[in-house]
Design an enzyme around this catalytic site. Structure first.
Site, PDB file in Angstrom:
ATOM      1  N   GLU A 188       2.299  -1.064   2.466  1.00  0.00           N
ATOM      2  CA  GLU A 188       1.495   0.171   2.476  1.00  0.00           C
ATOM      3  C   GLU A 188       0.211  -0.022   1.672  1.00  0.00           C
ATOM      4  OE1 GLU A 188       4.982   0.422   2.596  1.00  0.00           O
ATOM      5  OE2 GLU A 188       4.453   0.969   4.641  1.00  0.00           O
ATOM      6  N   ASN A 254       6.534  -3.183   8.607  1.00  0.00           N
ATOM      7  CA  ASN A 254       5.489  -2.607   9.438  1.00  0.00           C
ATOM      8  C   ASN A 254       4.186  -3.407   9.348  1.00  0.00           C
ATOM      9  OD1 ASN A 254       5.774  -1.250   6.663  1.00  0.00           O
ATOM     10  ND2 ASN A 254       3.619  -0.925   7.168  1.00  0.00           N
ATOM     11  N   ASP A 304       5.091   2.855  11.664  1.00  0.00           N
ATOM     12  CA  ASP A 304       5.795   2.394  10.466  1.00  0.00           C
ATOM     13  C   ASP A 304       7.248   2.085  10.805  1.00  0.00           C
ATOM     14  OD1 ASP A 304       6.341   1.644   7.845  1.00  0.00           O
ATOM     15  OD2 ASP A 304       6.856   3.679   7.241  1.00  0.00           O
TER      16      ASP A 304
END
Lengths: 564, 125
Positions: A188, A254, A304
């Site tokens: 992220e 992801n 994701d």
């Protein structure tokens, strides 16, 4: 089913038989690795606690972990010592007498005060690894540390990557011969994922393999322009190891950022822009780190659908043919059976409500997405009611594969989402999602937000299911006593009949459980240990449902140990 | 940082004159001004920006069960100083509590739009 048990004896066999006989002769049975074995089965051959007497379990000792916030550590038992980490750093590493809980030593890692701003989803530590008289663990400031297992004295500390750019380590490393191998978190934060191996003796790096190929390497062309540099593909879960093949299996997160417009066509028609090897299963040669094969669960990911969930290694008898299998329940809602020699998909079936793809094409190995990009968010365009949502059909809380029943047991979510891609610039050390989402939607199968289910990986279907009103249910552990154990966010630890799904015993530990329990014997007596401490990070993603999660139990930090 | 601040303000309010209480609060004249205050369209845009940049810690639409992270309570917690506290915290961060430094990453425009939304969801008690 019988053939499944036999195959288990064929390659896990020696260790399993040794363990079983040890308990019979009144000795000790360890829980030496994160998943008990390095195949990550979380299956124990112990039978002293079983379907007939599990209701007599009593607390025999407890230990405060000394911190609040999400407790995700899976304790290890080696010899007569139980090793466990706390959350936030870890703040503590404890070595305890596995029989009495008496403290042997406590180690406090030295972490900088600002690491919390560059950790994604809770200040977690999933535990440690023990080998060769040493304890190894990763830290949220992206360091790997080794301690003397007897004394708790620090032996070495190495910096794996720069935490200020969003790298961190949340899961324990994998032990392979004289190596200690770790993944990295930060999908992220626009990191480029990798797996790295170090010498157990010195911490010297032996190999590092990036999950995203660089310029000149095959697969780099699957990235638009320079997007590979910030493409995610982190490795924040645990690895598995097949000693016979000398192959390490690690799955990847992801793609980064979530918004796929940054990395390719931003469409189901993604052409060459599959973004290898994000949301994938990778197999590495254990000695060199070379990628043996890769299989992409979610090409050109934009939901994701982080693929890091554990790979469980077992051999299955499918239609009279013995298959060296790798079992994986993905965030994207499909339960995969891969051939772990070739990386070819054998089966992929939805274990929760899935509508982003109609099915997985077993010939091409690729998911067939819903038509007209209906369930694919695009730049400035919402995709509505996408199932599962980004917490996944299953998240990191581990599943268990029972050699006794031939079933996999796993915690699942029953949720959907709205999601849209947004413009966003990369900034080092800042969240980099390029996405807006609304996760406050319950799935298609009732009002329960979660379930705990048994899955047959040969017939490829659900066998039984226990509805969980709240997310999330914790990881699973199965035993030859005919039992499966798991906990939930309300703090209920449950023992379930592995064949029928009937709850036989439950106990309220006082704070939420997300990690799986473990079991071991000391002096011929079987113990069950569980770490509890309600998750704190992920609920923020869920708005009003997140608020409901937080109301289920207070934060906490406790290790509870039970016996008959 | 927040705990220390709160204790100081309480102590001052309880034990000393109104004059020093004013002195402890930020200077009204120097208080930042939100150029979009009360603009409903901007608030809607701000909600979307909050969901994109802040929600993973503070919750979708600022709905959050952990009170220290609950941005719907800025007014209750800080009163007239809420606007200054918002700007200071966002720009300087609280790294030891997980709040990054957003100065130089998010523009004034984005920050004020988010604040405009937050003003519409402040809790009563």
């Amino acid at each position: 089913m019988g053939s499944i048990e036999r195959r288990s004896a064929s390659w896990l066999g020696i260790a399993v038989l040794a363990m079983a006989s040890a308990s019979a002769s009144g000795q000790s049975t360890e829980w030496p690795h994160y998943g008990n074995d390095q195949a990550n089965t979380r299956y124990s051959p112990l039978t002293q606690i079983n379907t007939g007497n599990v209701q007599n379990l009593k607390v025999v000792w407890a230990h405060s972990l000394g911190t609040l916030e999400t407790q995700e550590s899976s304790p290890l038992v080696v010899g007569d010592t139980l090793y466990v980490t706390s959350s936030t750093g870890p703040r503590y590493v404890f070595a305890l007498d596995a029989k009495t809980g008496a403290r042997k030593w406590t180690y406090q890692p030295e972490l900088p005060s600002d690491y919390m701003a560059t950790v994604c989803c809770g200040m977690d530590s999933r535990g440690l690894a023990v080998a060769d008289g040493k304890v190894f663990f990763g830290r949220l400031d992206a360091k790997l540390e080794a301690l003397d297992a007897k004394t708790g004295k620090r032996l070495w500390t190495v910096t794996i990557a720069d935490y200020k750019k969003g790298h961190s380590i949340t899961s324990p490393p994998l032990i392979v011969k004289d190596l200690v191998i770790t993944g990295i978190a930060g999908g992220e934060f626009g990191i480029r994922g990798f797996v790295s191996a170090y010498k157990q003796s010195t911490g010297e790096r032996v190999w590092r393999t990036y999950t995203i190929p660089g310029p000149g390497e095959p697969g780099n062309e699957t990235w638009k322009e320079d997007s590979w540099k910030t493409g995610g593909g982190s490795t924040w879960g645990v690895g598995s190891y097949d000693a016979k093949r000398n192959v390490v299996y690690w799955s990847t997160s992801n793609a980064g950022p979530w918004g796929a417009h940054t990395r390719g066509t931003d469409s189901s028609d993604y052409g060459i822009y599959s973004n290898q090897w994000t949301a994938s299963q990778l197999a590495f040669d254990a000695d060199s780190g070379k990628i043996v094969w890769g299989y992409q669960y979610t090409p050109h990911d934009t939901w994701d659908f982080d693929g890091i969930n554990e790979a469980v290694l077992t051999d299955l008898n499918v239609g009279g043919k013995q298959i060296p299998a790798l079992l994986h329940a993905d965030r994207n809602g499909f339960f995969y059976v891969l051939n772990r020699d070739t990386g070819k998909v054998v089966a992929a079936d939805p274990f929760v409500t899935v509508n982003w793809a109609t099915h997985v094409d077993l010939e091409t190995g690729r998911p067939v997405e819903a038509a007209n990009n209906e369930k694919r968010p695009q730049l400035g365009k919402w995709a509505r009611n996408v199932c599962p949502n980004l917490i996944g059909g299953k998240n990191w809380s581990p599943m268990s594969y029972s050699a006794q029943t031939g079933l996999a047991y796993l915690p699942a979510f029953n949720m959907c989402m709205d999601i849209a891609n947004r413009k966003e610039e990369y900034a080092p050390g800042k969240f980099y999602l390029a996405s807006e989402f609304d996760l406050g939607k319950v799935g298609a199968t009732g009002s329960n937000l979660g379930e705990f289910l048994a899955w047959d990986p040969v017939a490829n279907k659900k066998v039984w299911s226990i509805e969980e009103p709240n997310m999330w249910a914790g990881g699973a552990m199965s035993t030859a006593g005919g039992l499966v154990f798991y906990g939930n966010i309300e703090g209920l630890l449950k023992a379930v009949d592995a064949k029928t799904g009937k709850v036989l015993w439950q106990f309220r530990v006082g704070t939420g459980i997300t990690q799986s329990p473990v079991t071991y014997t000391i002096d011929g007596k079987q113990y069950l240990a569980v770490v509890a401490g309600r998750i704190k990070g992920p609920p923020s993603f869920f708005g009003a449902l997140g608020q409901k999660m937080i109301e289920q139990s207070p934060e906490g930090g406790i290790l509870m140990v039970f016996a008959l | 940082m927040f705990e220390k601040f709160a204790v100081t303000v309480l102590t001052v309010a309880a034990c000393t004159s109104a004059l020093s209480e004013v002195a402890m609060g930020d200077d009204e004249a120097a208080r930042p001004v939100n150029p979009y205050a009360g603009d409903k369209a901007v608030a809607q845009e701000g909600a979307s920006l909050l969901n994109q940049y802040c929600a993973h810690c503070h919750g979708q639409w600022a709905v959050q069960g952990e009170r220290p992270r609950d941005l719907r309570r800025l007014r209750i917690r800080y009163g007239d100083d809420a606007i200054s506290m918002f700007r200071t915290t966002v720009e300087e961060g609280r790294m030891d509590k997980g709040m990054p430094v957003w100065k130089g990453v998010l523009s004034d425009e984005v920050l004020w739009k988010i604040y405009t939304f937050l003003e519409t969801v402040q809790a009563e008690d």
